[in-house]
Enzyme design. Structure first.
Site, short mmCIF file in Angstrom:
data_model
loop_
_atom_site.label_atom_id
_atom_site.label_comp_id
_atom_site.label_asym_id
_atom_site.label_seq_id
_atom_site.Cartn_x
_atom_site.Cartn_y
_atom_site.Cartn_z
N GLU A 171 13.29 -2.82 -20.66
CA GLU A 171 14.04 -3.75 -19.81
C GLU A 171 15.52 -3.37 -19.75
OE1 GLU A 171 12.58 -5.73 -17.97
OE2 GLU A 171 10.70 -6.35 -18.90
N ASP A 220 2.09 0.60 -14.95
CA ASP A 220 2.53 0.82 -13.58
C ASP A 220 3.66 1.84 -13.40
OD1 ASP A 220 4.09 -0.99 -14.94
OD2 ASP A 220 4.16 -2.49 -13.35
N GLU A 261 6.73 -6.38 -5.59
CA GLU A 261 5.96 -5.15 -5.37
C GLU A 261 5.35 -5.05 -3.98
OE1 GLU A 261 6.70 -5.75 -9.54
OE2 GLU A 261 5.67 -7.07 -8.11
N GLU A 319 -0.75 -13.89 -8.69
CA GLU A 319 -0.38 -12.87 -9.68
C GLU A 319 -1.57 -11.97 -10.02
OE1 GLU A 319 2.29 -11.32 -12.88
OE2 GLU A 319 2.49 -12.13 -10.86
#
Length: 602
Positions: free
Chosen positions: A195, A331, A502, A448
């Site tokens: 992060e 991902d 996304e 989601e």
């Protein structure tokens, strides 16, 4: 001599008059090329260079952090090779060759930009009033939360969005705040490498690449050196969480026994770009060693070409495991392979591996993860599922998630980078699949996590007509199935929408690559639906159930709402030279890094 000076004044006066009377006041000035990276192609870029002369920048001085991370004496210093390769001299064209919009179309897009900017501005003002220099605003209560070390994650994450939207006063006000951030102190005992890298380091590098302000470069180096301390390990692999005070001592850190594969796989772009802008090879060398491990293990896994969801950097084992996905946990490992190739090219052996790894995983995913669902219509779409490798071989699991929706844009990008019509076609079908999921639910927003019905048979790419009996059987086999779900959807396992970017990310990339206006219209439909579902008194909040109208919201707004989601919406309606895909590569937090200057082949 006087004539030259007069001519210069005349030119400046004409430019200023043109700006005043003809440049829309709410528009962002397109990217600048003052620092030797891009090649301007339109008059607006020349104007941007004029308007953003470094001598006109506010004089902001950075306050050094209370600890100098570059002073750490490593017990296990990482290797300083390979060296950063020289920039490539040629790149393939990525973006469609756009022509100016007709007057009526241009006015529509201008109105849409203003509306996206209004939504962003509303959230930004609330952040300033309620949560300034905190990590995130809580959009229902108006409180705040510090979940990313307390270094003003939303502020740093939003810098480049402010710049793109032309909010220069707000941008430089934010830069003044950035100048005071103390990366020597943390609100948490451990710092999340992933992060911190994508939000803080990525945000600072991109803001520097856009504005050229040295404060941003200085702070990026501070964060880069902090993260570099996470490589002070016996085997040279990075830790997932940096023990903050221990790392300062330089005594060495212990690499965790198991991490999600995305974590060590999502440092490449940020560290490579930091080496490019500083001239210090150490960052590139560190991540190159990590990616060598993934390269060596890529074809040794149970699903050759892809890596399992969990890996052990402690054992340098990226092979063991039987669950494979391009969704959550994995991902951005895959996302960074073609993007690293875009940033580096294949100038030497250390960078050539990125093209090889990208092509290899893309071929494996087409074969094993993507499927055409059984749906009532005849839409030509693909959905990205998961794959479990069992004793009898690979088995497709038709479960997908919002996080997976980046993959359509990535395949489209790969289609241009690698001159592959197949990748571009697959990317378009995947992006249309996510748009289909948005359109299917009453809120106009996808959940989601969800399942779609598989077509019968072994060919998962083949079209199959709708069959009520087959669908009923699949739905019955899913305990999570609810009768109100749209036909074709057997579950909405996680019905939330948490402001994720996304899907619009892929729509944006397909718009810029193909020039097909369908993508831009789809972006507007998605934007209207998302704002309607999420708007609160202060900003926008996560929705607990998008499968029904009027669901409750959660007091939660990730920094990526401003950093990614609204940025991608804005770029869909902006001048196509603003963050051109021929001049920038975007990290997984939508932070644009300049591609080093090249000689264009077109």
């Amino acid at each position: 001599m006087p004539r030259i000076r007069t001519r210069h004044i005349t030119v400046c006066a004409v430019l200023l008059l043109w700006i005043y009377f003809f440049l829309p006041r709410d528009e962002a000035i397109p990217f600048i090329s003052s620092y030797g990276y891009g090649t301007p192609r339109r008059g607006t870029d020349a104007l941007a260079r004029y308007m953003n002369d470094p001598t006109n920048m506010p004089d902001i001085v950075a306050r050094k952090s209370s600890f100098d991370w570059s002073s750490v004496n490593f017990t296990y210093p990482p290797p300083l090779t390979p060296k950063l390769p020289a920039s490539v001299t040629k790149r393939p064209r990525i973006q469609h060759r756009f022509k100016p919009d007709a007057r009526d179309v241009a006015e529509i897009q201008s109105q849409r930009r203003r509306e996206v900017k209004r939504v962003f501005g509303r959230a930004w003002v609330s952040y300033k009033r309620q949560a300034w220099k905190k990590d995130a605003l809580k959009p229902i209560s108006g409180n705040y939360v510090d979940q990313f070390s307390g270094w003003a994650a939303t502020l740093v994450d939003s810098l480049d969005t402010l710049w793109m939207m032309g909010l220069r006063d707000e941008f430089y006000e934010a830069v003044e705040a950035v100048a005071t951030i103390d990366f020597g102190q943390s609100t948490a005992a451990t710092v999340n490498t992933f992060e911190t890298c994508i939000r803080y380091l990525g945000g600072l590098i991109a803001a520097y690449d856009l504005s050229g302000h040295e404060v941003l470069k200085m702070k990026a180096i501070e964060v880069g050196d902090l993260l570099y301390a996470g490589f002070n390990t016996e085997n040279g692999m990075p830790v997932d969480f940096i023990l903050f005070e221990t790392a300062k001592k330089g005594s060495g850190l212990r690499v965790e026994s198991q991490v999600v594969s995305a974590s060590p796989g999502t440092i490449t772009l940020e560290f490579t770009r930091l080496s490019q802008i500083t001239g210090d090879d150490k960052y590139y060398a560190a991540v190159s060693g990590v990616m060598d491990v993934f390269h060596e293990g890529q074809n040794k896994t149970k699903l050759p070409g892809m890596w399992p969801m969990y890996v052990s950097m402690h054992d340098q084992d990226v092979v063991t495991g039987n669950q494979f996905t391009i969704g959550g946990n994995a991902d951005s490992l895959y996302e960074y392979l073609p993007k690293a190739h875009a940033l580096l090219g294949s100038a030497d052996a250390s960078s050539a591996k990125y093209e090889v790894m990208a092509r290899t995983f893309m071929d494996a995913a087409i074969k094993n993860l993507f499927f055409r669902p059984m749906i009532p219509g005849d839409e030509d779409i693909l959905i990205s599922g998961n794959c479990d490798v069992l004793a009898d071989g690979p088995r497709l699991d038709p479960e997908s998630e919002h996080l997976s929706c980046f993959i359509g844009g990535l395949y489209a990008l790969g289609g241009r980078l690698f001159n592959s019509d197949e990748y571009l076609d697959v990317g378009a079908k995947l992006a249309r699949g996510c748009a289909y999921a948005y359109h299917s639910f009453p809120t106009g927003v996808m959940p989601e996590r969800y399942n779609l019905a598989l077509c019968p048979g072994s060919d998962h790419h083949a079209f199959c007509p709708w069959n009520d009996s087959s669908f009923a059987a699949e739905a019955l086999a899913r305990p999570e199935h609810k009768a109100h779900l749209p036909k074709g959807f057997t579950t909405a396992k996680d019905p939330r929408y948490i402001l994720r970017p996304e899907a619009i990310e892929s729509v944006f990339i397909l718009w810029r690559i193909t020039g097909d206006p369908w993508w831009r219209e789809t972006a507007w439909e998605m934007f209207e639906a998302v704002v309607l579902a999420t708007e609160t008194e202060y900003a926008n909040a996560a929705v607990l159930d998008v499968t029904v109208l009027g669901a409750k919201k959660e007091d939660y707004m990730e920094s990526f709402w401003l950093a990614e989601t609204l940025k991608y919406f804005y770029l869909c309606f902006a001048d196509t030279d603003l963050i051109s895909l021929d001049d920038f590569v975007l990290n997984t937090e939508a932070h644009p890094f300049r591609l080093p200057k090249t000689k264009s082949k077109w």
